[in-house]
Design an enzyme around this catalytic site. Structure first.
Site, PDB file in Angstrom:
ATOM      1  N   ASP A  60      73.211  50.567  84.190  1.00 25.28           N
ATOM      2  CA  ASP A  60      72.702  49.393  84.105  1.00 25.28           C
ATOM      3  C   ASP A  60      72.974  48.439  85.394  1.00 25.28           C
ATOM      4  OD1 ASP A  60      71.351  47.403  82.196  1.00 25.28           O
ATOM      5  OD2 ASP A  60      72.780  46.166  83.404  1.00 25.28           O
ATOM      6  N   TYR A  83      72.018  42.083  91.095  1.00 24.72           N
ATOM      7  CA  TYR A  83      73.514  42.376  91.186  1.00 24.72           C
ATOM      8  C   TYR A  83      73.634  42.895  92.744  1.00 24.72           C
ATOM      9  CZ  TYR A  83      73.139  42.788  86.335  1.00 24.72           C
ATOM     10  OH  TYR A  83      73.105  42.481  84.892  1.00 24.72           O
ATOM     11  N   HIS A 120      64.440  40.158  83.783  1.00 20.34           N
ATOM     12  CA  HIS A 120      66.020  39.682  83.713  1.00 20.34           C
ATOM     13  C   HIS A 120      66.056  38.633  82.682  1.00 20.34           C
ATOM     14  CE1 HIS A 120      69.959  40.352  85.908  1.00 20.34           C
ATOM     15  NE2 HIS A 120      70.060  39.860  84.611  1.00 20.34           N
ATOM     16  N   LYS A 135      66.579  45.558  86.758  1.00 14.87           N
ATOM     17  CA  LYS A 135      65.916  44.567  86.170  1.00 14.87           C
ATOM     18  C   LYS A 135      65.150  43.476  87.377  1.00 14.87           C
ATOM     19  CE  LYS A 135      69.891  44.121  83.150  1.00 14.87           C
ATOM     20  NZ  LYS A 135      71.061  44.557  84.012  1.00 14.87           N
TER      21      LYS A 135
HETATM   22  N1  LIG Z   1      70.795  40.991  81.648  1.00 12.73           N
HETATM   23  C1  LIG Z   1      71.619  40.340  81.613  1.00 12.73           C
HETATM   24  O1  LIG Z   1      71.368  38.789  81.822  1.00 12.73           O
HETATM   25  C2  LIG Z   1      73.249  40.347  81.701  1.00 12.73           C
HETATM   26  C3  LIG Z   1      73.940  39.432  81.701  1.00 12.73           C
HETATM   27  C4  LIG Z   1      75.556  39.940  81.872  1.00 12.73           C
HETATM   28  C5  LIG Z   1      75.660  41.158  81.888  1.00 12.73           C
HETATM   29  N2  LIG Z   1      74.902  42.210  81.777  1.00 12.73           N
HETATM   30  C6  LIG Z   1      75.289  43.507  82.251  1.00 12.73           C
HETATM   31  O2  LIG Z   1      76.137  43.983  81.076  1.00 12.73           O
HETATM   32  C7  LIG Z   1      77.182  44.417  81.921  1.00 12.73           C
HETATM   33  C8  LIG Z   1      78.538  44.118  80.924  1.00 12.73           C
HETATM   34  O3  LIG Z   1      78.435  42.663  80.754  1.00 12.73           O
HETATM   35  P1  LIG Z   1      79.680  41.963  81.494  1.00 12.73           P
HETATM   36  O4  LIG Z   1      79.988  42.816  82.830  1.00 12.73           O
HETATM   37  O5  LIG Z   1      79.014  40.575  81.458  1.00 12.73           O
HETATM   38  O6  LIG Z   1      80.985  42.134  80.674  1.00 12.73           O
HETATM   39  P2  LIG Z   1      81.950  43.145  79.732  1.00 12.73           P
HETATM   40  O7  LIG Z   1      81.457  44.349  80.084  1.00 12.73           O
HETATM   41  O8  LIG Z   1      81.814  42.663  78.423  1.00 12.73           O
HETATM   42  O9  LIG Z   1      83.307  42.937  80.284  1.00 12.73           O
HETATM   43  C9  LIG Z   1      83.884  43.105  81.471  1.00 12.73           C
HETATM   44  C10 LIG Z   1      85.166  42.756  81.874  1.00 12.73           C
HETATM   45  O10 LIG Z   1      86.106  43.334  80.763  1.00 12.73           O
HETATM   46  C11 LIG Z   1      86.920  44.117  81.403  1.00 12.73           C
HETATM   47  N3  LIG Z   1      87.184  45.221  81.134  1.00 12.73           N
HETATM   48  C12 LIG Z   1      86.543  46.385  81.178  1.00 12.73           C
HETATM   49  N4  LIG Z   1      86.944  47.226  80.238  1.00 12.73           N
HETATM   50  C13 LIG Z   1      88.251  46.946  79.644  1.00 12.73           C
HETATM   51  C14 LIG Z   1      89.102  47.530  78.931  1.00 12.73           C
HETATM   52  N5  LIG Z   1      89.158  48.865  78.460  1.00 12.73           N
HETATM   53  N6  LIG Z   1      90.300  46.756  78.525  1.00 12.73           N
HETATM   54  C15 LIG Z   1      90.346  45.398  78.899  1.00 12.73           C
HETATM   55  N7  LIG Z   1      89.407  44.768  79.887  1.00 12.73           N
HETATM   56  C16 LIG Z   1      88.319  45.602  80.177  1.00 12.73           C
HETATM   57  C17 LIG Z   1      86.353  44.144  83.010  1.00 12.73           C
HETATM   58  O11 LIG Z   1      87.733  44.093  83.969  1.00 12.73           O
HETATM   59  P3  LIG Z   1      87.950  45.240  85.019  1.00 12.73           P
HETATM   60  O12 LIG Z   1      86.888  45.339  85.971  1.00 12.73           O
HETATM   61  O13 LIG Z   1      89.287  44.901  85.729  1.00 12.73           O
HETATM   62  O14 LIG Z   1      88.241  46.808  83.874  1.00 12.73           O
HETATM   63  C18 LIG Z   1      85.732  42.993  83.090  1.00 12.73           C
HETATM   64  O15 LIG Z   1      86.201  41.939  83.688  1.00 12.73           O
HETATM   65  C19 LIG Z   1      77.187  43.849  83.009  1.00 12.73           C
HETATM   66  O16 LIG Z   1      77.840  44.374  84.128  1.00 12.73           O
HETATM   67  C20 LIG Z   1      75.717  43.971  83.444  1.00 12.73           C
HETATM   68  O17 LIG Z   1      75.287  45.406  83.775  1.00 12.73           O
HETATM   69  C21 LIG Z   1      73.425  41.757  81.720  1.00 12.73           C
END
Ligand SMILES: NC(=O)c1ccc[n+]([C@@H]2O[C@H](COP(=O)([O-])OP(=O)(O)OC[C@H]3O[C@@H](n4cnc5c(N)ncnc54)[C@H](OP(=O)(O)O)[C@@H]3O)[C@@H](O)[C@H]2O)c1
Length: 280
Positions: free
Chosen positions: A48, A53, A111, A78
């Site tokens: 994704d 980004y 998005h 997106k």
């Molecule tokens: N459509 C939208 O508007 C939108 C908005 C937000 C996000 N997104 C998408 O969704 C994806 C995921 O959401 P997100 O990045 O907001 O948050 P997330 O995936 O819920 O959390 C990411 C965080 O968790 C940590 N992490 C990952 N694996 C872990 C584990 N096994 N144990 C402990 N901590 C862990 C990572 O740190 P480390 O890097 O240190 O592991 C990072 O700080 C994004 O990357 C993006 O592609 C889309």
């Protein structure tokens, strides 16, 4: 990796979306390319990314470096709302492919909603881009129930998903029910609550009973409901942990217990962002 089943997909309209994807927000440069490459080598089959980004080039590099065939990977990107005027959207879609160095993406999303531009016009352009073969499937992100229903009335091509914030600490039951009713896949972003899942005592306790981490229980809770998850990590060693979620099952009682963690104000991403912003 045994625990990842690339065959685990959710079907929506004519799309088959792998239940596990890699989120790439905030991953940049060589770290991004390396994590994408390693994820694909481990068995991830869904990536994704987004225009916003600023890492599509590196996502494409990681994809090619992995040696995994292009047609085995589901790539989502997106378009940012400041590019929703029809001609601008078409231009941006071509730019996405140029950045990724791909001839098509699997899924192209709006998005965030952009109330400044008529949705019918934006959806018309998105459908055109699909018909021209730039995207195999199209969908939306951060759309509310009302906006999803508007979009479904206006679109001339099927919408296959709504991607929105979804994790055990946020009650999204109404939006999930609306997606199911209309045959849209739910794609959960921030599925591990930006890393907070690992600290939760209920998830930890359930995890201990299955020899799993709290983060794995969190992701399992979602995929067990056919919700697509796209956890992000910048650390290669966490890729395996986040993927090992297909070799255990939560009981009905455990599912109910996790569901009780959700509240209506559990949002991490500022939703107010959507309606009130000028997107330029
Ligand atoms: N459509 C939208 O508007 C939108 C908005 C937000 C996000 N997104 C998408 O969704 C994806 C995921 O959401 P997100 O990045 O907001 O948050 P997330 O995936 O819920 O959390 C990411 C965080 O968790 C940590 N992490 C990952 N694996 C872990 C584990 N096994 N144990 C402990 N901590 C862990 C990572 O740190 P480390 O890097 O240190 O592991 C990072 O700080 C994004 O990357 C993006 O592609 C889309």
């Amino acid at each position: 990796m045994d625990a990842i089943k690339p065959a685990s997909v959710v079907e929506a309209k004519d799309a088959r979306i792998p239940l596990l994807g890699l989120g790439t927000w905030d991953l940049r440069g060589r770290v991004c390319a390396r994590v994408v490459e390693q994820a694909l080598r481990l068995g991830y089959r869904h990536i994704d990314t987004a225009q916003m980004y600023e890492n599509e080039r590196e996502v494409g590099e990681g994809l090619r470096a992995s040696g995994v065939k292009r047609d085995e990977v589901f790539v989502t990107t997106k378009i940012w709302p400041s590019h929703f005027a029809p001609r601008e959207l078409e231009r941006s879609a071509r730019e996405r492919l140029a950045q990724l160095r791909l001839s098509e993406v699997d899924l192209l999303l709006l998005h965030w909603p952009n109330p400044q531009i008529p949705l019918a016009e934006t959806l018309g352009a998105l459908a055109k881009v699909k018909r021209e073969g730039l995207a195999r499937h199209i969908g939306v992100s951060n759309f509310t129930v009302a906006l999803v229903e508007d979009a479904l009335k206006l679109t001339t091509e099927p919408l296959v998903c709504d991607q929105f914030e979804c994790h055990p600490f946020l009650d999204q039951s109404k939006l999930i029910a609306a997606c199911r009713k209309h045959g849209l896949a739910v794609v959960a972003y921030s599925p591990i609550a930006r890393g907070d899942a690992r600290k939760n005592d209920v998830l930890k306790r359930i995890g201990a009973a299955h020899k799993k981490t709290a983060t794995q229980v969190c992701l399992r809770f979602l995929v067990q409901q056919d919700i697509v998850v796209i956890p992000r990590t910048s650390k290669v060693e966490r890729l395996s942990e986040n993927a090992a979620i297909f070799d255990f099952t939560l009981s009905d009682d455990e599912m109910s217990e996790v569901a009780k963690l959700g509240s209506r104000d559990g949002r991490l991403v500022d939703w107010a962002y959507s309606g009130r912003m000028k997107w330029d």
